[in-house]
Design a protein around this motif. Structure first.
Motif, PDB file in Angstrom:
ATOM      1  N   GLN A 124      35.436  38.977  64.457  1.00  0.00           N
ATOM      2  CA  GLN A 124      34.806  39.136  63.149  1.00  0.00           C
ATOM      3  C   GLN A 124      33.460  39.840  63.223  1.00  0.00           C
ATOM      4  O   GLN A 124      33.158  40.696  62.396  1.00  0.00           O
ATOM      5  N   ALA A 158      24.875  39.928  58.904  1.00  0.00           N
ATOM      6  CA  ALA A 158      26.249  40.038  58.401  1.00  0.00           C
ATOM      7  C   ALA A 158      27.232  39.258  59.260  1.00  0.00           C
ATOM      8  O   ALA A 158      28.162  38.622  58.749  1.00  0.00           O
ATOM      9  N   PHE A 162      41.351  34.813  64.225  1.00  0.00           N
ATOM     10  CA  PHE A 162      41.540  36.102  63.551  1.00  0.00           C
ATOM     11  C   PHE A 162      42.141  37.118  64.519  1.00  0.00           C
ATOM     12  O   PHE A 162      42.016  36.979  65.726  1.00  0.00           O
ATOM     13  N   ASP A 163      42.740  38.147  63.959  1.00  0.00           N
ATOM     14  CA  ASP A 163      43.335  39.203  64.790  1.00  0.00           C
ATOM     15  C   ASP A 163      42.261  40.026  65.488  1.00  0.00           C
ATOM     16  O   ASP A 163      42.498  40.597  66.541  1.00  0.00           O
ATOM     17  N   VAL A 164      41.118  40.137  64.838  1.00  0.00           N
ATOM     18  CA  VAL A 164      40.062  40.986  65.388  1.00  0.00           C
ATOM     19  C   VAL A 164      38.756  40.184  65.422  1.00  0.00           C
ATOM     20  O   VAL A 164      38.547  39.315  64.570  1.00  0.00           O
ATOM     21  N   TRP A 193      33.865  53.025  55.585  1.00  0.00           N
ATOM     22  CA  TRP A 193      34.605  51.775  55.786  1.00  0.00           C
ATOM     23  C   TRP A 193      34.121  50.689  54.845  1.00  0.00           C
ATOM     24  O   TRP A 193      33.020  50.768  54.295  1.00  0.00           O
ATOM     25  N   ALA A 241      32.286  42.015  65.278  1.00  0.00           N
ATOM     26  CA  ALA A 241      32.391  43.449  65.518  1.00  0.00           C
ATOM     27  C   ALA A 241      33.086  44.177  64.372  1.00  0.00           C
ATOM     28  O   ALA A 241      33.024  45.394  64.274  1.00  0.00           O
ATOM     29  N   SER A 242      33.729  43.417  63.489  1.00  0.00           N
ATOM     30  CA  SER A 242      34.422  44.055  62.371  1.00  0.00           C
ATOM     31  C   SER A 242      33.518  44.293  61.170  1.00  0.00           C
ATOM     32  O   SER A 242      33.863  45.062  60.283  1.00  0.00           O
ATOM     33  N   ILE A 243      32.382  43.608  61.140  1.00  0.00           N
ATOM     34  CA  ILE A 243      31.468  43.851  60.018  1.00  0.00           C
ATOM     35  C   ILE A 243      30.184  44.528  60.472  1.00  0.00           C
ATOM     36  O   ILE A 243      29.496  45.168  59.672  1.00  0.00           O
ATOM     37  N   CYS A 244      29.869  44.431  61.751  1.00  0.00           N
ATOM     38  CA  CYS A 244      28.600  44.984  62.230  1.00  0.00           C
ATOM     39  C   CYS A 244      28.497  46.478  61.891  1.00  0.00           C
ATOM     40  O   CYS A 244      29.389  47.252  62.207  1.00  0.00           O
ATOM     41  N   ALA A 291      22.590  41.468  54.508  1.00  0.00           N
ATOM     42  CA  ALA A 291      23.911  41.920  54.964  1.00  0.00           C
ATOM     43  C   ALA A 291      24.550  42.879  53.981  1.00  0.00           C
ATOM     44  O   ALA A 291      24.256  42.868  52.791  1.00  0.00           O
ATOM     45  N   CYS A 292      25.435  43.736  54.468  1.00  0.00           N
ATOM     46  CA  CYS A 292      26.228  44.570  53.580  1.00  0.00           C
ATOM     47  C   CYS A 292      27.675  44.517  54.027  1.00  0.00           C
ATOM     48  O   CYS A 292      27.968  44.267  55.190  1.00  0.00           O
ATOM     49  N   ASN A 298      38.520  39.863  56.250  1.00  0.00           N
ATOM     50  CA  ASN A 298      38.375  39.698  57.694  1.00  0.00           C
ATOM     51  C   ASN A 298      38.738  40.901  58.550  1.00  0.00           C
ATOM     52  O   ASN A 298      38.976  40.781  59.744  1.00  0.00           O
ATOM     53  N   LYS A 299      38.792  42.070  57.925  1.00  0.00           N
ATOM     54  CA  LYS A 299      39.069  43.273  58.710  1.00  0.00           C
ATOM     55  C   LYS A 299      38.172  44.415  58.264  1.00  0.00           C
ATOM     56  O   LYS A 299      37.777  44.475  57.100  1.00  0.00           O
ATOM     57  N   ARG A 300      37.912  45.350  59.173  1.00  0.00           N
ATOM     58  CA  ARG A 300      37.251  46.573  58.765  1.00  0.00           C
ATOM     59  C   ARG A 300      38.333  47.563  58.355  1.00  0.00           C
ATOM     60  O   ARG A 300      39.265  47.802  59.112  1.00  0.00           O
ATOM     61  N   PHE A 334      34.390  46.131  54.698  1.00  0.00           N
ATOM     62  CA  PHE A 334      34.860  44.910  55.366  1.00  0.00           C
ATOM     63  C   PHE A 334      35.566  44.088  54.308  1.00  0.00           C
ATOM     64  O   PHE A 334      34.980  43.686  53.312  1.00  0.00           O
ATOM     65  N   LEU A 390      30.259  34.749  59.587  1.00  0.00           N
ATOM     66  CA  LEU A 390      31.697  34.991  59.769  1.00  0.00           C
ATOM     67  C   LEU A 390      32.256  34.350  61.029  1.00  0.00           C
ATOM     68  O   LEU A 390      33.467  34.220  61.179  1.00  0.00           O
TER      69      LEU A 390
END
Ligand code: SF4
Ligand code: SF4
Ligand code: SF4
Lengths: 92, 488
Positions: free
Chosen positions: A49, A14, A45-47, B184, A51-54, B62-63, B189-191, B186, A18
């Motif tokens: 990437q 994932a 990006f602000d965060v 949550w 770690a935001s989808i993992c 991926a998910c 570009n944000k969680r 995604f 990104l």
């Protein structure tokens, strides 16, 4: 400054597409971050990437080895509940 | 998840009976165009899936969301058994495997991508597989399952390929409920967490559903029934998705065990009882075609009716296979036509056996078959049983039960339990088992377990044979007393 992926990674792919810095690569036994390339997404990006989808808590650490997604933060399972359930399963 | 599926309740008197044609009861509501698509479909038409098969390839790891019934260490819980990890294939490997299987198992007509994550969260891998198969194996229908988040953006691309149907898992239309199911997503570009996340997911699912219907692509909706969370809500979901044009709604019970490490498993959320499922299904009946035939095949299963021939098509074996797909396609065409002729003549020649006695209670019976609509498997060789319910109203298909299910190291199996004991346990609640032949030892054990073995109807048509056995039981007075009805 860079993040790193540790052995709890489940190789779900994932994060890889990104990454704005192309710092993430497939490796055995799990994905890795090239520390020289990772920018922690600053400027893009602000965060971060990856770690935001993992989906795996604790799989991605910062430079101080602190997980970006600590236990319980993604699944919503309180860590003590998880420990309890695992202990119970062990006992059987 | 390999999940039992709700059985359909008759909406009008005799229509669940075999006399209507086994699948008419659910197909009658559909437009001619959709009915034509569904009629010979291995996943949706009861008799077709005795003849045709589908397979899945795991190309999409991926998910983009998290479901509380899923542990991402394993395959997407929407489509496979909990705790299963499939071998991840590259699109190239997936194409090769699909063509190898299609050439060797001509009955394979549908290829699905269902995981191990969300196919549409892996657009490149998923679409490359679809693109190549549409070109190189145009006689294979394609299907895909998704959580819906990325669906609206994928509809255009999907419509370019041989996509036969899309399955969307929709568990709610209310963000308050959604927040209890999805921790949550995604998104951009944000969680995102909580109700805000659920609201976006719900909007995307609904928009995707509408767009697919507008393109004329078949849409099936799956829902996971979670008691105390969305159980009261699913009748409304059913109504809405049907109004928007979904052709089937498939309600699956939540399976949550602590050892799966999922939120629901660890937090002690229970799955629904058979009765609760039945009640929900009653709530939905009349406003949705509930599906009975889909067996939620394991995400990488290969073969017919519950068999898994995956071992014949491992990566190293397909590497060495030389496949002339043009030649295979010719062969497949001939075989498919022959099957269609056989299916049609069987449909036409169906003899109806009627109940002889009224007022007797219904009974469940298990049937050992490898397809073709007849009883043709030796008891000892059966890996799966089809469960039918017979009553004075007729015979209706209830579910599939697999021998061995969840039995890999599961504590409930008990140590040292023999295959035979396990098989008999699979048949719990059934009063008879119909097979082509049966040995002496299992005969005795079945009788002790209160299940009547029957090998007298080998090669006979299933529903007719079930009714004959039911009539015998009724005649002997066995079915007069009111017995607590077993549910499948
Ligand atoms: S933090 Fe950003 S730059 Fe660094 S690896 Fe993750 S996605 Fe790439
Ligand atoms: S998203 Fe997390 S689990 Fe998936 S490959 Fe990246 S680091 Fe591994
Ligand atoms: S969509 Fe599938 S893979 Fe993704 S979290 Fe839900 S069940 Fe798991």
């Amino acid at each position: 400054m860079s993040l790193k992926i540790i052995e709890s990674c489940v190789n779900c792919f994932a994060c890889e597409p990104l990454c704005p810095s192309k710092a993430i690569y497939e490796a055995k036994p799990h994905f890795l971050i090239d520390a020289k390339k990772c920018t922690e997404c600053v400027g893009d990006f602000d965060v971060p990437q990856c770690a935001s989808i993992c989906p795996i808590e604790g799989a991605i650490l910062d430079a101080l080895n602190v997980p970006l997604n600590p236990a319980g933060s993604l699944t919503g399972i309180p860590p003590e509940k998880m420990a309890e359930a695992m202990a119970e399963l062990q006992a059987h | 998840m390999e999940l039992p599926v709700l059985n359909e309740k008759p909406t009008q008197g005799g229509c669940a009976a075999s006399s209507c044609g086994s699948s008419d009861d659910q197909l009658n509501h559909l437009s001619d165009e959709i009915r034509a698509k569904v009629q010979n479909h291995p996943c949706y038409s009861e008799d077709a899936h005795h003849y045709f098969a589908r397979m899945h390839v795991a190309v999409a790891p991926a998910c983009n969301i998290q479901c509380h019934y899923c542990n991402r260490k394993y395959d997407c819980a929407n489509e496979s058994r909990p705790g299963v990890v499939s071998e991840l294939l590259t699109p190239n490997q997936a194409v090769k495997k699909t063509m190898a299987v299609a050439a060797n198992i001509p009955q394979m007509t549908v290829l699905g991508i269902a995981g191990p994550g969300d196919p549409l969260a892996n657009p490149e891998r998923t679409f490359e597989t679809f693109r190549r198969l549409s070109e190189e194996a145009p006689d294979i229908k394609l299907c895909v399952s998704t959580n819906g988040l990325a669906l609206p953006d994928a509809v255009e691309e999907l419509s370019k390929h041989n996509i036969d149907h899309v399955t969307i898992t929709i568990n709610c239309v209310d963000p308050k409920i959604g927040a209890k199911i999805y921790p949550w997503i995604f998104w951009k570009n944000k969680r995102i967490k909580g109700e805000k996340a659920a609201k976006i997911l719900i909007e995307q699912q609904q928009k995707g559903l509408e767009m697919l219907v507008a393109k004329g692509i078949l849409v099936k909706v799956n829902s996971v029934m979670i008691p105390g969370v969305n159980d009261k809500h699913l009748a409304e979901v059913s109504k809405i998705v049907k109004a928007k044009g979904a052709f089937l709604h498939n309600v699956m019970p939540l399976i949550a065990e602590a050892e799966h490490g999922t939120f629901y498993g660890v937090m002690g959320q229970r799955g629904p009882t058979a009765l609760e499922l039945q009640e929900l299904q009653d709530d939905c009946s009349g406003d949705m075609n509930m599906m009975r035939h889909c067996r939620q095949c394991r995400a990488d299963a290969v073969g017919m009716l519950g068999e898994d021939r995956g071992d014949e098509f491992t990566l190293d074996k397909i590497e060495d296979m030389e496949i002339d797909y043009q030649a295979a396609m010719e062969k497949r065409k001939v075989i498919h036509q022959a099957i269609e002729v056989e299916m049609n003549s069987k449909r036409a020649a169906k003899v109806e056996v009627k109940a002889e006695k009224l007022g007797t209670r219904p009974a469940l019976m298990a049937v050992a078959t490898s397809g073709q609509g007849v009883i043709n498997v030796h008891f000892g060789h059966a890996k799966e049983f089809l469960i039918y319910e017979a009553s004075p109203e007729g015979v209706r298909f209830i579910s599939h039960r697999k021998v061995d299910q969840y039995c890999e190291g599961d504590t409930s199996c008990g140590d040292g339990e023999s295959v035979l004991q396990r098989t008999i346990r699979t048949l719990e609640g059934c009063e008879a088992v119909l097979c082509s032949k049966i040995g002496y030892e299992p005969w005795e054990m079945l009788e002790t377990a209160g299940i009547m073995p029957n090998g007298e109807h080998a090669m006979e048509e299933i529903e007719a044979a079930v009714m004959l056995v039911y009539n015998e039981m009724a005649k002997s007075g066995k079915l007069d007393e009111v017995k607590q009805r077993a549910t499948a």
